[in-house]
Scaffold this motif. Structure first.
Motif, mmCIF file in Angstrom:
data_model
loop_
_atom_site.group_PDB
_atom_site.id
_atom_site.type_symbol
_atom_site.label_atom_id
_atom_site.label_comp_id
_atom_site.label_asym_id
_atom_site.label_seq_id
_atom_site.Cartn_x
_atom_site.Cartn_y
_atom_site.Cartn_z
ATOM 1 N N TRP A 171 0.854 -1.190 0.000
ATOM 2 C CA TRP A 171 0.000 0.000 0.000
ATOM 3 C C TRP A 171 0.890 1.241 0.000
ATOM 4 O O TRP A 171 1.803 1.344 0.827
ATOM 5 N N ASP A 185 -3.920 5.535 -2.645
ATOM 6 C CA ASP A 185 -4.996 4.535 -2.563
ATOM 7 C C ASP A 185 -5.838 4.765 -1.300
ATOM 8 O O ASP A 185 -5.763 3.996 -0.340
ATOM 9 N N GLU A 215 -8.886 4.349 -0.586
ATOM 10 C CA GLU A 215 -9.902 3.351 -0.210
ATOM 11 C C GLU A 215 -9.269 2.036 0.209
ATOM 12 O O GLU A 215 -9.970 1.068 0.538
ATOM 13 N N ASP A 272 -7.969 -0.347 -1.286
ATOM 14 C CA ASP A 272 -8.426 -1.553 -1.976
ATOM 15 C C ASP A 272 -7.798 -1.722 -3.355
ATOM 16 O O ASP A 272 -8.279 -2.507 -4.175
ATOM 17 N N SER A 317 -7.857 0.512 -5.647
ATOM 18 C CA SER A 317 -8.596 1.237 -6.697
ATOM 19 C C SER A 317 -7.871 2.524 -7.100
ATOM 20 O O SER A 317 -8.212 3.125 -8.119
ATOM 21 N N TYR A 364 -1.474 -5.723 6.231
ATOM 22 C CA TYR A 364 -2.614 -5.355 5.377
ATOM 23 C C TYR A 364 -2.181 -5.354 3.910
ATOM 24 O O TYR A 364 -1.227 -4.676 3.543
ATOM 25 N N PRO A 391 -3.772 -4.476 0.181
ATOM 26 C CA PRO A 391 -4.937 -3.984 -0.549
ATOM 27 C C PRO A 391 -5.431 -5.024 -1.556
ATOM 28 O O PRO A 391 -4.626 -5.693 -2.206
ATOM 29 N N GLY A 392 -6.741 -5.162 -1.638
ATOM 30 C CA GLY A 392 -7.303 -6.108 -2.602
ATOM 31 C C GLY A 392 -7.424 -7.519 -2.035
ATOM 32 O O GLY A 392 -8.167 -8.335 -2.552
ATOM 33 N N ASP A 400 -9.626 -7.110 4.171
ATOM 34 C CA ASP A 400 -10.816 -6.255 4.264
ATOM 35 C C ASP A 400 -10.544 -5.129 5.268
ATOM 36 O O ASP A 400 -10.253 -5.405 6.440
#
Ligand SMILES: O=C[C@H](O)[C@H](O)COP(=O)(O)O
Ligand SMILES: C=C(OP(=O)(O)O)C(=O)O
Length: 365
Positions: free
Chosen positions: A115, A121, A123, A125, A127, A324, A326-327, A330
């Motif tokens: 991340w 990024d 969000e 996730d 995106s 964590y 991303p993608g 959660d």
């Protein structure tokens, strides 16, 4: 005829440009985002005053200690705001001895992948909603500023500063980018004091060179407030300085290491007063060690050290860090107030460490 990835050498009309780019998505211009989320006169005045105070500490005129403290990265603005409100209380309590500036880091350099921060990024996730990230970062800086707390950030991209730098009182260039000409040029035009970290291998010469390069006027390619590619001509940043963060060979916060680095800066005509990062390779990325490093620095400050202008520490509401991706993971499962990048000291330990630093300044300066 030579076969290529995209055709043949006999087909000259085939584009050779942007072969590996899948998308260009225009961003709002810096001017548009600043107009949406303006600083306002009161905050501008506070930011300018904080920059002057930081400058005075770096120059040894103000005897307080600069304390750059806060999360490794801001990933949850609501938890970040709670942290800021608590830190504003400590800043007020220790204002006679410490100038507390909150780490509000929105851009993370990664060793490989991961991340890359709230701007890239928001969000969490994958995106990459960068327009939302720029707005979120700016809104967060406005919120922290409204608490009367100055902010610090790492500048990692050459374009993002146009969107947020007016709200930042102290900047850093990270260990992975100190050697980059692009970052040195950028610093030469930034309006606040900026520290260069030593390299990840522990080498301080790259940061000394960076300090020299960024204090000189530079001309380079950048963007203006309207987002137009521009020739940027700068005046040079006279408030560049050194941040010691340790390296692959081990820590560099000992009195000998600080003394040697400070002497090299002086010999190069640069500010000999340094900022010491208690985190990263100075703590082996172990958040519990950060407090021990800070205690050792406090002891030396209490005994009259004059080379340490400031310290940096990574701290959040909860100690440690959580993994964590991303993608894959959660965001709803994350523990509130715990870092998703480097491990941070928790709030209680932070309060105690800052109190000991304030006592040390009272005693030694
Ligand atoms: O402070 C941040 C990290 O140390 C830096 O961004 C590198 O992180 P990584 O090694 O987890 O990618
Ligand atoms: C990335 C950071 O540090 P460094 O450049 O020292 O690794 C940081 O302070 O977040």
């Amino acid at each position: 005829m030579t076969a290529t990835e995209h055709g043949t050498a006999a087909n000259p009309s085939h584009s050779t440009n942007n072969v590996r780019v899948s998308e260009f998505s225009p961003l709002p211009t810096p001017g548009e985002i600043l107009a949406e989320l303006p600083a306002g006169d009161v905050l501008e005045y506070r930011i300018e005053r904080a920059r002057q105070e930081i400058r005075a500490i770096l120059d040894g005129v103000d005897r307080r200690l600069l304390v750059v403290v806060g999360p490794c990265s801001i990933h949850d603005v609501e938890a970040g705001r709670e942290y800021a409100a608590r830190l504003a209380g400590l800043a007020e309590k220790h204002r006679e001895h410490l100038l507390i500036v909150m780490r509000t880091y929105f851009e993370k350099p990664r060793t490989t992948v991961g991340w890359k921060g709230l701007i890239n990024d928001p969000e969490l996730d994958g995106s990459h909603n960068i327009p939302a990230g720029l707005r979120a970062a700016r809104q967060f800086l406005l919120d922290v500023g409204a608490l009367g707390l100055p902010t610090a950030t790492e500048f990692l991209e050459p374009i993002s500063p146009q969107y947020v730098a007016d709200l930042v009182s102290w900047g850093a260039i990270g260990a992975r980018t100190t050697e980059s000409q692009i970052h040195r040029q950028l610093v030469s035009g930034l309006s606040m004091p900026v520290g260069f970290k030593n390299g990840t291998d522990g080498g301080v010469q790259v940061a000394i060179d960076a300090s020299q390069a960024s204090s000189a006027p530079q001309a380079f390619l950048g963007i203006d407030d309207d987002g137009r590619a521009s020739l940027v001509a700068t005046r040079g940043n006279k408030d560049a300085h050194l941040i010691l963060r340790g390296g692959s060979g081990g820590p560099n916060y000992s009195a000998d290491a600080v003394g040697a680095a400070s002497a090299k800066m002086a010999a190069a005509g640069q500010n000999p007063r340094v900022v010491v990062d208690a985190s990263h390779a100075n703590s082996g990325k172990d958040h519990e060690r950060q407090a021990l490093v800070l205690d050792e620095l406090a002891e030396r400050i209490g005994a009259g050290d004059s080379e340490i202008a400031g310290i940096m520490a990574e701290s959040f509401l909860e100690p440690g860090a959580q993994k964590y991706t991303p993608g894959q993971d959660d965001p709803a499962d994350l523990v509130r107030g715990r870092s998703i990048t480097d491990k941070c000291m928790g709030w209680d330990v932070t309060q105690e460490a800052l109190a000991r630093l304030a006592d040390a300044v009272a005693q030694g300066r």
